[in-house]
Design a protein around this motif. Structure first.
Motif, PDB file in Angstrom:
ATOM      1  N   HIS B 188      51.756  19.139  11.473  1.00 33.49           N
ATOM      2  CA  HIS B 188      50.548  19.826  11.921  1.00 33.49           C
ATOM      3  C   HIS B 188      50.116  20.893  10.915  1.00 33.49           C
ATOM      4  O   HIS B 188      48.931  21.090  10.663  1.00 33.49           O
ATOM      5  CB  HIS B 188      50.786  20.445  13.298  1.00 33.49           C
ATOM      6  CG  HIS B 188      49.618  21.209  13.826  1.00 33.49           C
ATOM      7  ND1 HIS B 188      48.392  20.626  14.042  1.00 33.49           N
ATOM      8  CD2 HIS B 188      49.477  22.521  14.165  1.00 33.49           C
ATOM      9  CE1 HIS B 188      47.557  21.541  14.494  1.00 33.49           C
ATOM     10  NE2 HIS B 188      48.190  22.687  14.581  1.00 33.49           N
ATOM     11  N   SER B 194      44.591  17.982  12.713  1.00 34.62           N
ATOM     12  CA  SER B 194      45.339  17.249  13.735  1.00 34.62           C
ATOM     13  C   SER B 194      45.601  18.149  14.937  1.00 34.62           C
ATOM     14  O   SER B 194      45.505  19.365  14.851  1.00 34.62           O
ATOM     15  CB  SER B 194      46.666  16.773  13.153  1.00 34.62           C
ATOM     16  OG  SER B 194      47.479  17.879  12.842  1.00 34.62           O
ATOM     17  N   LEU B 196      48.459  19.121  17.868  1.00 35.08           N
ATOM     18  CA  LEU B 196      49.900  19.044  18.094  1.00 35.08           C
ATOM     19  C   LEU B 196      50.167  18.792  19.568  1.00 35.08           C
ATOM     20  O   LEU B 196      49.658  19.500  20.424  1.00 35.08           O
ATOM     21  CB  LEU B 196      50.540  20.360  17.653  1.00 35.08           C
ATOM     22  CG  LEU B 196      52.057  20.444  17.737  1.00 35.08           C
ATOM     23  CD1 LEU B 196      52.707  19.469  16.782  1.00 35.08           C
ATOM     24  CD2 LEU B 196      52.510  21.850  17.425  1.00 35.08           C
TER      25      LEU B 196
END
Lengths: 180, 207
Positions: B188, B194, B196
């Motif tokens: 991450h 992205s 998590l």
């Protein structure tokens, strides 16, 4: 010598890992297993070769099969699991709180499985073996025997659905427009 | 009216659509209707993970929920929670260990299939975590999305076994997946876009 009543499960997942199967059925590994009181060796060999018969000298019973729809029962019955470092098997063993030895398959293209094994070993959840041939070392078996894994925290099954609902906007407008 | 003019118009429309789609990709969605969801089963560990992730999905939002598997994968179907689920089949893009040179041909073949399959299914949401199999499907979904045939939003969940580096599929999808999920803090940090998720793993400090 401890009492002979323990089971080892060797599992390779949906692929194949003949090196591991060969190494655990060799005399060098069987000797160590017998010394530590294992009497039953269950091998799930996947797409690989069915292991040939093992030496009867060590009084270890071998049970082999290629696949089962669920390994859960066998995992629960095993005192020790030797496995490839695949995420599926690793997750299953850790959620069932089993003692797991992850054996790295160094022949795989781009071996990322090692990342997971290393990360989990650093956190104390499993024991990592870098290559199947290491299983012939008696000292390694001693180390495995003494290894006491830290329990893996239970996962949150709702974590991903929550994130997805939020992302798709279902959580936000669930009050205004009810979805049935 | 010349062909050049027609071609020019199509190019402009496509360009506007592409820009529009890419603007939408990074935003949180506001869906009000249930989404037709396609879950792609990788095989082996990938299947285990995606079934685990989708186990508690609210079935009133993600309906109908259909599955897709690679033709070489025979074990995944047995593990589905719903015996009567619709399962589509596609040719596999890359076997574990297959070389990249021969992968190219099988990928083109898989892409051809994927275009027809996505056009037929018209998914609102694609959930995938899998190996090479998912790339052709996602490319096809993006194409049909630009054309305006189906919403085809892509949710990619990187495998739990990826701690330090993304998979090849992950690297290919990271720039244009609608939602990109990783399991480990280590990843991450490297890929800030992205999200998590701690379905299986807790943070190290909680240990």
């Amino acid at each position: 010598m401890s009492s002979k009543n323990k089971t080892i499960l060797v599992t390779v997942g949906t692929t194949q890992f003949d090196d591991l199967v060969q190494c655990v059925t060799a005399d060098q590994a069987l000797q160590s297993m017998a010394n530590l009181g294992y009497y039953r060796l269950v091998i799930q060999y996947g797409k690989g070769l069915r292991p040939s018969t093992i030496s009867t000298k060590y009084e270890i019973e071998m049970i082999c099969y290629d696949f089962k729809s669920s390994l859960q029962e066998d995992i629960l019955q095993a005192d020790l699991i030797l496995s490839h470092a695949g995420a599926g098997t690793v997750m299953e063993c850790l959620t069932l709180h089993r003692k797991l030895v992850a054996v790295i398959n160094s022949k795989l293209m781009h071996n990322h499985q090692m990342e997971l094994a290393v990360a989990l070993q650093q956190r104390g959840h499993l024991y990592m073996v870098e290559q199947p041939q290491d299983l012939w070392i008696p000292e390694l078996w001693e180390a495995i025997d003494q290894f006491d894994p830290l329990p893996h925290p239970a996962g949150d099954e709702y974590a991903f659905p929550r994130l997805l609902d939020e992302f798709c906007g279902f959580r936000n407008n669930s009050n205004s427009s009810k979805i049935q | 009216m010349s062909y050049a003019f027609v071609a020019g118009c199509i190019a402009i429309v496509l360009f506007v659509r592409i820009v529009w789609v890419f603007r939408c990709i990074r935003r949180t969605k506001t869906n009000s209707k249930p989404l037709k969801t396609l879950v792609i089963l990788g095989s082996g560990g990938h299947t285990t993970e995606i079934l685990q992730l989708t186990k508690q999905l609210n079935r009133s939002y993600y309906v109908p929920l259909e599955y897709c598997r690679a033709s070489t994968d025979t074990t995944s179907v047995m593990r589905l929670p719903d015996r009567h689920a619709v399962v589509h089949t596609i040719p596999r893009a890359r076997e574990v260990g297959q070389s990249y040179a021969t992968s190219l041909f099988s990928t083109i073949y898989a892409l051809w299939h994927a275009f027809f399959l996505i056009a037929k299914i018209r998914p609102g949401l694609i959930l995938c975590n899998g190996p090479g199999t998912v790339v052709p499907l996602c490319v096809a979904a993006l194409f049909w999305r630009v054309v305006g045939w189906c919403p085809g939003q892509i949710v990619f969940v990187e495998s739990y076994c990826r701690v330090q580096t993304l998979s090849l599929t992950g690297k290919l999808l990271y720039p244009w997946a609608d939602l990109f999920v990783v399991h480990w803090e280590e990843l991450h940090r490297q890929y800030p876009r992205s999200k998590l998720v701690e379905s299986f793993v807790r943070r190290q400090k909680d240990k």
